[in-house]
Design a protein around this motif. Structure first.
Motif, PDB file in Angstrom:
ATOM      1  N   GLY A   8       0.809  -1.214   0.000  1.00 11.37           N
ATOM      2  CA  GLY A   8       0.000   0.000   0.000  1.00 11.37           C
ATOM      3  C   GLY A   8       0.843   1.265   0.000  1.00 11.37           C
ATOM      4  O   GLY A   8       0.498   2.254  -0.657  1.00 11.37           O
ATOM      5  N   VAL A   9       1.938   1.233   0.727  1.00 15.26           N
ATOM      6  CA  VAL A   9       2.843   2.389   0.746  1.00 15.26           C
ATOM      7  C   VAL A   9       3.451   2.600  -0.632  1.00 15.26           C
ATOM      8  O   VAL A   9       3.566   3.731  -1.113  1.00 15.26           O
ATOM      9  CB  VAL A   9       3.939   2.194   1.816  1.00 15.26           C
ATOM     10  N   ARG A  10       3.844   1.508  -1.272  1.00 13.03           N
ATOM     11  CA  ARG A  10       4.407   1.616  -2.627  1.00 13.03           C
ATOM     12  C   ARG A  10       3.402   2.191  -3.611  1.00 13.03           C
ATOM     13  O   ARG A  10       3.754   2.962  -4.498  1.00 13.03           O
ATOM     14  CB  ARG A  10       4.868   0.240  -3.097  1.00 13.03           C
ATOM     15  N   GLU A  11       2.131   1.813  -3.433  1.00 14.76           N
ATOM     16  CA  GLU A  11       1.096   2.251  -4.374  1.00 14.76           C
ATOM     17  C   GLU A  11       0.597   3.659  -4.095  1.00 14.76           C
ATOM     18  O   GLU A  11       0.401   4.460  -5.028  1.00 14.76           O
ATOM     19  CB  GLU A  11      -0.079   1.275  -4.337  1.00 14.76           C
ATOM     20  N   HIS A  12       0.388   3.995  -2.820  1.00 15.41           N
ATOM     21  CA  HIS A  12      -0.300   5.240  -2.486  1.00 15.41           C
ATOM     22  C   HIS A  12       0.605   6.345  -1.950  1.00 15.41           C
ATOM     23  O   HIS A  12       0.179   7.498  -1.877  1.00 15.41           O
ATOM     24  CB  HIS A  12      -1.401   4.959  -1.446  1.00 15.41           C
ATOM     25  N   ASP A  13       1.837   6.008  -1.555  1.00 18.62           N
ATOM     26  CA  ASP A  13       2.791   6.996  -1.030  1.00 18.62           C
ATOM     27  C   ASP A  13       2.151   7.890   0.043  1.00 18.62           C
ATOM     28  O   ASP A  13       2.098   9.117  -0.103  1.00 18.62           O
ATOM     29  CB  ASP A  13       3.338   7.862  -2.170  1.00 18.62           C
ATOM     30  N   PRO A  14       1.676   7.287   1.148  1.00 18.95           N
ATOM     31  CA  PRO A  14       1.023   8.089   2.198  1.00 18.95           C
ATOM     32  C   PRO A  14       2.022   8.941   2.976  1.00 18.95           C
ATOM     33  O   PRO A  14       3.228   8.675   2.970  1.00 18.95           O
ATOM     34  CB  PRO A  14       0.406   7.018   3.104  1.00 18.95           C
ATOM     35  N   ASP A  15       1.504   9.950   3.655  1.00 16.66           N
ATOM     36  CA  ASP A  15       2.351  10.757   4.549  1.00 16.66           C
ATOM     37  C   ASP A  15       2.583  10.018   5.861  1.00 16.66           C
ATOM     38  O   ASP A  15       3.669  10.090   6.440  1.00 16.66           O
ATOM     39  CB  ASP A  15       1.671  12.097   4.835  1.00 16.66           C
ATOM     40  N   VAL A  16       1.541   9.316   6.337  1.00 18.30           N
ATOM     41  CA  VAL A  16       1.610   8.623   7.620  1.00 18.30           C
ATOM     42  C   VAL A  16       0.995   7.232   7.471  1.00 18.30           C
ATOM     43  O   VAL A  16      -0.061   7.082   6.850  1.00 18.30           O
ATOM     44  CB  VAL A  16       0.851   9.392   8.734  1.00 18.30           C
ATOM     45  N   VAL A  17       1.667   6.232   8.037  1.00 18.35           N
ATOM     46  CA  VAL A  17       1.098   4.893   8.151  1.00 18.35           C
ATOM     47  C   VAL A  17       0.754   4.662   9.614  1.00 18.35           C
ATOM     48  O   VAL A  17       1.618   4.789  10.486  1.00 18.35           O
ATOM     49  CB  VAL A  17       2.081   3.801   7.674  1.00 18.35           C
ATOM     50  N   LEU A  18      -0.511   4.348   9.876  1.00 16.76           N
ATOM     51  CA  LEU A  18      -0.944   3.998  11.227  1.00 16.76           C
ATOM     52  C   LEU A  18      -0.792   2.484  11.350  1.00 16.76           C
ATOM     53  O   LEU A  18      -1.537   1.722  10.730  1.00 16.76           O
ATOM     54  CB  LEU A  18      -2.397   4.435  11.426  1.00 16.76           C
ATOM     55  N   MET A  19       0.181   2.031  12.119  1.00 17.66           N
ATOM     56  CA  MET A  19       0.658   0.647  12.054  1.00 17.66           C
ATOM     57  C   MET A  19       0.384  -0.143  13.337  1.00 17.66           C
ATOM     58  O   MET A  19       0.849   0.211  14.422  1.00 17.66           O
ATOM     59  CB  MET A  19       2.169   0.649  11.800  1.00 17.66           C
ATOM     60  N   ASP A  20      -0.369  -1.234  13.183  1.00 16.68           N
ATOM     61  CA  ASP A  20      -0.497  -2.206  14.265  1.00 16.68           C
ATOM     62  C   ASP A  20       0.782  -3.052  14.285  1.00 16.68           C
ATOM     63  O   ASP A  20       1.520  -3.096  13.290  1.00 16.68           O
ATOM     64  CB  ASP A  20      -1.732  -3.083  14.020  1.00 16.68           C
ATOM     65  N   LEU A  21       1.053  -3.742  15.386  1.00 12.77           N
ATOM     66  CA  LEU A  21       2.263  -4.561  15.464  1.00 12.77           C
ATOM     67  C   LEU A  21       1.994  -6.048  15.282  1.00 12.77           C
ATOM     68  O   LEU A  21       2.732  -6.731  14.570  1.00 12.77           O
ATOM     69  CB  LEU A  21       2.969  -4.340  16.808  1.00 12.77           C
ATOM     70  N   ASP A  22       0.963  -6.558  15.912  1.00  7.82           N
ATOM     71  CA  ASP A  22       0.710  -7.997  15.895  1.00  7.82           C
ATOM     72  C   ASP A  22      -0.186  -8.341  14.705  1.00  7.82           C
ATOM     73  O   ASP A  22      -1.410  -8.316  14.806  1.00  7.82           O
ATOM     74  CB  ASP A  22       0.054  -8.421  17.212  1.00  7.82           C
TER      75      ASP A  22
END
Length: 211
Positions: A42-56
Protein backbone atom coordinates in the motif's frame (compact mmCIF):
# COMPACT_ATOMS: atom_id res chain seq x y z
CA UNK A 1 -4.20 17.21 3.47
CA UNK A 2 -2.48 14.38 5.38
CA UNK A 3 -2.61 11.10 3.47
CA UNK A 4 -2.99 8.15 5.85
CA UNK A 5 -2.70 4.40 5.33
CA UNK A 6 -4.14 2.17 8.06
CA UNK A 7 -2.57 -1.24 8.77
CA UNK A 8 -4.42 -3.47 11.24
CA UNK A 9 -5.46 -7.12 10.99
CA UNK A 10 -8.78 -6.51 12.76
CA UNK A 11 -11.42 -5.31 10.32
CA UNK A 12 -13.51 -3.61 13.01
CA UNK A 13 -10.51 -1.58 14.19
CA UNK A 14 -9.49 -0.78 10.62
CA UNK A 15 -12.96 0.42 9.70
CA UNK A 16 -13.35 2.42 12.91
CA UNK A 17 -10.06 4.21 12.37
CA UNK A 18 -10.99 4.82 8.76
CA UNK A 19 -14.25 6.51 9.74
CA UNK A 20 -12.46 8.57 12.40
CA UNK A 21 -9.81 9.84 10.01
CA UNK A 22 -12.17 10.38 7.08
CA UNK A 23 -14.34 12.64 9.25
CA UNK A 24 -11.44 15.05 9.80
CA UNK A 25 -10.99 18.01 7.48
CA UNK A 26 -7.21 17.77 7.26
CA UNK A 27 -6.82 14.01 6.61
CA UNK A 28 -7.81 11.37 4.11
CA UNK A 29 -7.50 7.58 4.13
CA UNK A 30 -5.62 6.46 1.02
CA UNK A 31 -5.31 2.76 1.83
CA UNK A 32 -6.18 -0.09 4.18
CA UNK A 33 -4.00 -3.11 4.98
CA UNK A 34 -4.64 -6.28 6.95
CA UNK A 35 -1.02 -7.31 7.47
CA UNK A 36 2.53 -6.08 7.04
CA UNK A 37 2.90 -7.23 3.45
CA UNK A 38 -0.27 -5.39 2.44
CA UNK A 39 0.99 -2.30 4.29
CA UNK A 40 4.25 -2.34 2.36
CA UNK A 41 2.41 -2.80 -0.94
CA UNK A 42 0.00 0.00 0.00
CA UNK A 43 2.84 2.39 0.75
CA UNK A 44 4.41 1.62 -2.63
CA UNK A 45 1.10 2.25 -4.37
CA UNK A 46 -0.30 5.24 -2.49
CA UNK A 47 2.79 7.00 -1.03
CA UNK A 48 1.02 8.09 2.20
CA UNK A 49 2.35 10.76 4.55
CA UNK A 50 1.61 8.62 7.62
CA UNK A 51 1.10 4.89 8.15
CA UNK A 52 -0.94 4.00 11.23
CA UNK A 53 0.66 0.65 12.05
CA UNK A 54 -0.50 -2.21 14.26
CA UNK A 55 2.26 -4.56 15.46
CA UNK A 56 0.71 -8.00 15.89
CA UNK A 57 -0.28 -8.96 12.34
CA UNK A 58 0.03 -12.13 10.21
CA UNK A 59 2.53 -12.81 7.41
CA UNK A 60 4.69 -9.79 8.32
CA UNK A 61 4.46 -8.08 11.70
CA UNK A 62 4.38 -4.34 12.18
CA UNK A 63 8.00 -4.00 13.25
CA UNK A 64 9.34 -5.70 10.12
CA UNK A 65 6.87 -3.78 7.95
CA UNK A 66 8.04 -0.53 9.54
CA UNK A 67 11.67 -1.42 8.88
CA UNK A 68 10.99 -2.11 5.21
CA UNK A 69 8.78 0.92 4.69
CA UNK A 70 11.36 3.29 6.18
CA UNK A 71 14.11 1.66 4.09
CA UNK A 72 12.13 2.28 0.90
CA UNK A 73 10.25 5.48 1.78
CA UNK A 74 12.10 7.35 4.53
CA UNK A 75 9.79 10.34 3.96
CA UNK A 76 6.81 8.29 5.18
CA UNK A 77 6.15 8.53 8.92
CA UNK A 78 5.08 5.29 10.61
CA UNK A 79 2.99 5.81 13.73
CA UNK A 80 2.50 2.64 15.75
CA UNK A 81 -0.97 2.15 17.24
CA UNK A 82 -1.07 -1.04 19.27
CA UNK A 83 -2.27 -2.61 22.49
CA UNK A 84 1.26 -3.70 23.49
CA UNK A 85 3.28 -1.57 25.91
CA UNK A 86 6.15 -3.98 26.68
CA UNK A 87 9.75 -2.88 26.29
CA UNK A 88 10.84 -5.26 23.47
CA UNK A 89 8.03 -4.12 21.17
CA UNK A 90 8.44 -0.42 21.93
CA UNK A 91 12.20 -0.51 21.45
CA UNK A 92 11.86 -2.78 18.42
CA UNK A 93 9.39 -0.46 16.70
CA UNK A 94 11.39 2.69 17.38
CA UNK A 95 14.62 1.00 16.35
CA UNK A 96 12.91 -0.03 13.10
CA UNK A 97 12.22 3.63 12.41
CA UNK A 98 8.73 4.31 13.76
CA UNK A 99 8.09 8.01 14.28
CA UNK A 100 5.91 7.44 17.33
CA UNK A 101 4.11 4.92 19.52
CA UNK A 102 0.52 5.15 20.75
CA UNK A 103 -1.64 2.64 22.60
CA UNK A 104 -5.10 1.70 21.36
CA UNK A 105 -6.88 2.77 24.51
CA UNK A 106 -6.09 6.47 23.93
CA UNK A 107 -9.00 8.80 23.05
CA UNK A 108 -9.76 9.36 19.36
CA UNK A 109 -8.55 12.97 19.47
CA UNK A 110 -5.14 11.78 20.66
CA UNK A 111 -4.88 9.46 17.67
CA UNK A 112 -5.66 12.38 15.38
CA UNK A 113 -3.15 14.60 17.21
CA UNK A 114 -0.54 11.85 16.91
CA UNK A 115 -1.06 11.60 13.16
CA UNK A 116 -0.67 15.35 12.76
CA UNK A 117 2.43 15.33 14.95
CA UNK A 118 4.02 12.47 12.96
CA UNK A 119 3.22 14.25 9.68
CA UNK A 120 5.09 17.32 10.98
CA UNK A 121 8.16 15.20 11.63
CA UNK A 122 7.65 15.03 15.39
CA UNK A 123 7.70 11.93 17.61
CA UNK A 124 4.40 11.36 19.45
CA UNK A 125 4.83 8.92 22.34
CA UNK A 126 2.19 7.58 24.69
CA UNK A 127 3.29 8.53 28.24
CA UNK A 128 3.43 4.84 29.16
CA UNK A 129 5.71 4.13 26.22
CA UNK A 130 7.85 7.12 27.17
CA UNK A 131 8.24 5.81 30.73
CA UNK A 132 9.27 2.42 29.36
CA UNK A 133 11.84 4.11 27.13
CA UNK A 134 13.28 6.09 30.05
CA UNK A 135 13.49 2.95 32.18
CA UNK A 136 15.21 1.09 29.33
CA UNK A 137 17.80 3.86 28.97
CA UNK A 138 18.57 3.58 32.67
CA UNK A 139 19.09 -0.17 32.45
CA UNK A 140 22.48 -1.58 31.40
CA UNK A 141 22.51 -3.44 28.09
CA UNK A 142 22.99 -7.17 28.89
CA UNK A 143 24.88 -7.61 25.60
CA UNK A 144 27.59 -5.28 26.86
CA UNK A 145 28.30 -7.66 29.74
CA UNK A 146 28.95 -10.60 27.39
CA UNK A 147 32.41 -11.40 26.09
CA UNK A 148 33.04 -11.74 22.35
CA UNK A 149 33.18 -15.52 22.75
CA UNK A 150 29.89 -15.58 24.65
CA UNK A 151 28.27 -13.57 21.88
CA UNK A 152 29.66 -16.03 19.32
CA UNK A 153 28.14 -18.92 21.26
CA UNK A 154 24.79 -17.10 21.50
CA UNK A 155 24.73 -16.37 17.76
CA UNK A 156 25.35 -20.04 16.95
CA UNK A 157 22.65 -21.05 19.42
CA UNK A 158 20.22 -18.79 17.55
CA UNK A 159 21.20 -20.59 14.34
CA UNK A 160 20.02 -23.81 15.98
CA UNK A 161 23.38 -25.52 16.50
CA UNK A 162 23.66 -28.02 19.38
CA UNK A 163 26.51 -27.64 21.87
CA UNK A 164 28.67 -30.21 20.11
CA UNK A 165 28.55 -28.34 16.79
CA UNK A 166 29.04 -24.97 18.50
CA UNK A 167 32.18 -26.39 20.12
CA UNK A 168 33.42 -27.69 16.78
CA UNK A 169 32.70 -24.40 14.99
CA UNK A 170 34.52 -22.33 17.63
CA UNK A 171 37.30 -24.86 18.26
CA UNK A 172 36.54 -25.13 21.96
CA UNK A 173 35.34 -27.98 24.16
CA UNK A 174 31.68 -28.83 24.69
CA UNK A 175 32.24 -28.25 28.41
CA UNK A 176 33.40 -24.71 27.63
CA UNK A 177 30.29 -24.12 25.51
CA UNK A 178 28.10 -25.18 28.44
CA UNK A 179 30.01 -22.86 30.74
CA UNK A 180 29.55 -19.94 28.36
CA UNK A 181 25.82 -20.64 28.00
CA UNK A 182 25.35 -20.83 31.77
CA UNK A 183 26.78 -17.33 32.12
CA UNK A 184 24.87 -16.02 29.08
CA UNK A 185 21.57 -17.30 30.48
CA UNK A 186 22.29 -15.63 33.81
CA UNK A 187 23.28 -12.29 32.26
CA UNK A 188 20.27 -11.97 29.95
CA UNK A 189 17.78 -13.37 32.46
CA UNK A 190 16.58 -16.57 30.75
CA UNK A 191 16.54 -20.23 31.78
CA UNK A 192 16.79 -22.24 28.58
CA UNK A 193 18.01 -22.28 24.97
CA UNK A 194 14.65 -21.35 23.44
CA UNK A 195 14.25 -18.28 25.63
CA UNK A 196 17.85 -17.28 24.90
CA UNK A 197 17.31 -17.58 21.15
CA UNK A 198 14.13 -15.49 21.28
CA UNK A 199 15.84 -12.88 23.46
CA UNK A 200 18.78 -12.67 21.03
CA UNK A 201 16.47 -12.25 18.03
CA UNK A 202 14.55 -9.47 19.74
CA UNK A 203 17.82 -7.68 20.40
CA UNK A 204 19.04 -8.02 16.83
CA UNK A 205 21.62 -10.74 17.46
CA UNK A 206 21.76 -13.65 15.03
CA UNK A 207 19.13 -14.93 12.64
CA UNK A 208 15.64 -13.46 12.51
CA UNK A 209 12.55 -15.60 12.33
CA UNK A 210 10.42 -15.37 9.22
CA UNK A 211 6.95 -13.80 9.53
Amino acid sequence: MIRVLIADDHGVVRDGLGRLISALDDMEVVGLAGDGEEALAGVREHDPDVVLMDLDMPRMDGIEATRRIIAERPQTAVLVLTSFSDKPRILGALKAGAAGYLLKDVPADEVAAGIRSAARGEAPLDPRAARTMLAAQAEPDPLESLSDRERDVLVLLVEGLPNKLIARRLHITEKTVKSHLTRVFREIGVTDRTQAALWAQRHGLGARRGD
